[in-house]
Design a protein around this motif. Sequence first.
Motif, PDB file in Angstrom:
ATOM      1  N   GLU A 192     -29.074  15.525  -1.493  1.00  0.00           N
ATOM      2  CA  GLU A 192     -28.117  14.507  -0.835  1.00  0.00           C
ATOM      3  C   GLU A 192     -27.599  14.854   0.728  1.00  0.00           C
ATOM      4  O   GLU A 192     -27.027  13.986   1.285  1.00  0.00           O
ATOM      5  N   SER A 193     -27.967  15.992   1.034  1.00  0.00           N
ATOM      6  CA  SER A 193     -27.738  16.281   2.377  1.00  0.00           C
ATOM      7  C   SER A 193     -28.586  15.734   3.341  1.00  0.00           C
ATOM      8  O   SER A 193     -29.854  15.774   3.192  1.00  0.00           O
ATOM      9  N   PRO A 194     -28.115  15.109   4.520  1.00  0.00           N
ATOM     10  CA  PRO A 194     -28.885  14.551   5.497  1.00  0.00           C
ATOM     11  C   PRO A 194     -29.754  15.689   6.336  1.00  0.00           C
ATOM     12  O   PRO A 194     -29.223  16.908   6.358  1.00  0.00           O
ATOM     13  N   VAL A 195     -30.568  15.234   7.059  1.00  0.00           N
ATOM     14  CA  VAL A 195     -31.297  16.250   8.227  1.00  0.00           C
ATOM     15  C   VAL A 195     -30.076  16.240   9.179  1.00  0.00           C
ATOM     16  O   VAL A 195     -29.494  15.223   9.642  1.00  0.00           O
ATOM     17  N   VAL A 196     -29.738  17.509   9.549  1.00  0.00           N
ATOM     18  CA  VAL A 196     -28.461  17.717  10.374  1.00  0.00           C
ATOM     19  C   VAL A 196     -28.848  17.662  11.728  1.00  0.00           C
ATOM     20  O   VAL A 196     -29.710  18.077  12.356  1.00  0.00           O
ATOM     21  N   HIS A 197     -28.469  16.820  12.668  1.00  0.00           N
ATOM     22  CA  HIS A 197     -28.450  16.548  14.064  1.00  0.00           C
ATOM     23  C   HIS A 197     -27.179  16.850  14.853  1.00  0.00           C
ATOM     24  O   HIS A 197     -26.130  16.378  14.499  1.00  0.00           O
ATOM     25  N   GLN A 198     -27.453  17.925  15.852  1.00  0.00           N
ATOM     26  CA  GLN A 198     -26.061  18.041  16.525  1.00  0.00           C
ATOM     27  C   GLN A 198     -25.542  17.098  17.261  1.00  0.00           C
ATOM     28  O   GLN A 198     -24.312  17.099  17.376  1.00  0.00           O
ATOM     29  N   GLU A 199     -26.045  15.993  17.734  1.00  0.00           N
ATOM     30  CA  GLU A 199     -25.616  14.844  18.239  1.00  0.00           C
ATOM     31  C   GLU A 199     -24.698  14.075  17.225  1.00  0.00           C
ATOM     32  O   GLU A 199     -24.100  13.312  17.907  1.00  0.00           O
ATOM     33  N   SER A 200     -24.671  14.474  15.880  1.00  0.00           N
ATOM     34  CA  SER A 200     -24.107  13.352  15.013  1.00  0.00           C
ATOM     35  C   SER A 200     -22.407  13.622  15.288  1.00  0.00           C
ATOM     36  O   SER A 200     -21.782  12.761  14.759  1.00  0.00           O
ATOM     37  N   GLY A 201     -22.140  14.574  15.796  1.00  0.00           N
ATOM     38  CA  GLY A 201     -20.372  14.795  16.247  1.00  0.00           C
ATOM     39  C   GLY A 201     -19.843  15.686  14.881  1.00  0.00           C
ATOM     40  O   GLY A 201     -18.588  16.050  15.061  1.00  0.00           O
ATOM     41  N   ARG A 202     -20.714  15.996  13.974  1.00  0.00           N
ATOM     42  CA  ARG A 202     -19.774  16.634  12.843  1.00  0.00           C
ATOM     43  C   ARG A 202     -20.398  18.111  13.136  1.00  0.00           C
ATOM     44  O   ARG A 202     -21.447  18.494  13.853  1.00  0.00           O
ATOM     45  N   SER A 203     -19.423  19.152  12.807  1.00  0.00           N
ATOM     46  CA  SER A 203     -19.595  20.432  12.667  1.00  0.00           C
ATOM     47  C   SER A 203     -20.367  20.890  11.750  1.00  0.00           C
ATOM     48  O   SER A 203     -20.591  20.136  10.669  1.00  0.00           O
ATOM     49  N   TYR A 204     -21.089  22.055  11.775  1.00  0.00           N
ATOM     50  CA  TYR A 204     -21.846  22.533  10.579  1.00  0.00           C
ATOM     51  C   TYR A 204     -20.837  22.909   9.224  1.00  0.00           C
ATOM     52  O   TYR A 204     -21.318  22.814   8.174  1.00  0.00           O
ATOM     53  N   LEU A 205     -19.688  23.223   9.682  1.00  0.00           N
ATOM     54  CA  LEU A 205     -18.844  23.494   8.511  1.00  0.00           C
ATOM     55  C   LEU A 205     -18.397  22.061   7.700  1.00  0.00           C
ATOM     56  O   LEU A 205     -18.291  22.237   6.605  1.00  0.00           O
ATOM     57  N   GLN A 206     -18.331  21.028   8.447  1.00  0.00           N
ATOM     58  CA  GLN A 206     -18.127  19.732   7.896  1.00  0.00           C
ATOM     59  C   GLN A 206     -19.254  19.380   7.100  1.00  0.00           C
ATOM     60  O   GLN A 206     -19.145  18.855   5.910  1.00  0.00           O
ATOM     61  N   TYR A 207     -20.426  19.832   7.413  1.00  0.00           N
ATOM     62  CA  TYR A 207     -21.777  19.392   6.396  1.00  0.00           C
ATOM     63  C   TYR A 207     -21.870  20.541   5.421  1.00  0.00           C
ATOM     64  O   TYR A 207     -21.839  20.009   4.461  1.00  0.00           O
ATOM     65  N   LEU A 208     -21.424  21.790   5.610  1.00  0.00           N
ATOM     66  CA  LEU A 208     -21.404  22.813   4.455  1.00  0.00           C
ATOM     67  C   LEU A 208     -20.328  22.210   3.472  1.00  0.00           C
ATOM     68  O   LEU A 208     -20.499  22.065   2.391  1.00  0.00           O
ATOM     69  N   GLU A 209     -19.035  21.655   3.839  1.00  0.00           N
ATOM     70  CA  GLU A 209     -18.081  21.454   2.866  1.00  0.00           C
ATOM     71  C   GLU A 209     -18.263  20.183   2.117  1.00  0.00           C
ATOM     72  O   GLU A 209     -17.820  19.889   1.060  1.00  0.00           O
TER      73      GLU A 209
END
Length: 161
Positions: free
Chosen positions: A136-153
């Motif tokens: 369900e998790s997308p490929v994380v791109h730094q440009e997305s504006g979200r922090s990695y903590l937000q992706y983790l949560e």
Amino acid sequence: MKRLARALLASVFLSVMLAVLLSLAPVMSKRGSGSLPVFQVEQPIHLTEGTLVDFLSRQPMEMRLHHVEWERNNLSLDLSTTRLTNERYREIYLLIQRTLTQTDNVASVRLTVYNASPATPELLMTVRATRVDLRESPVVHQESGRSYLQYLERFFEVKRY
């Protein structure tokens, strides 16, 4: 004279054949060494107690690894760091992602992160992820504006203390 010419021709022929065989030796040895072409997809690792150390030692981590448990396709890692920064959250996210994508038998990963500063380690956070969560998790791109903590949560089970 004919005898000398035949001997000379035979020695030249043998020398050429030996040179050809020696030039093929590197090609033959690469074929059996397990080296892969650059763009070939690497086969997932089947994680066992025997391959666990090799797998973890190849993972780029700045956090310190203290304890590892491997039981019934569930991997648990105890890590420590002085501060939880976006770079540490990135490291946690990528460690989970690599563990679930580069192996074929890890069902879930649990990371427990402790504070490395005090004399008695204090718990900072735990993260639990499964293969379903990763799908369900997308490929994380730094440009997305979200922090990695937000992706983790958002995609994994996170408890912060």
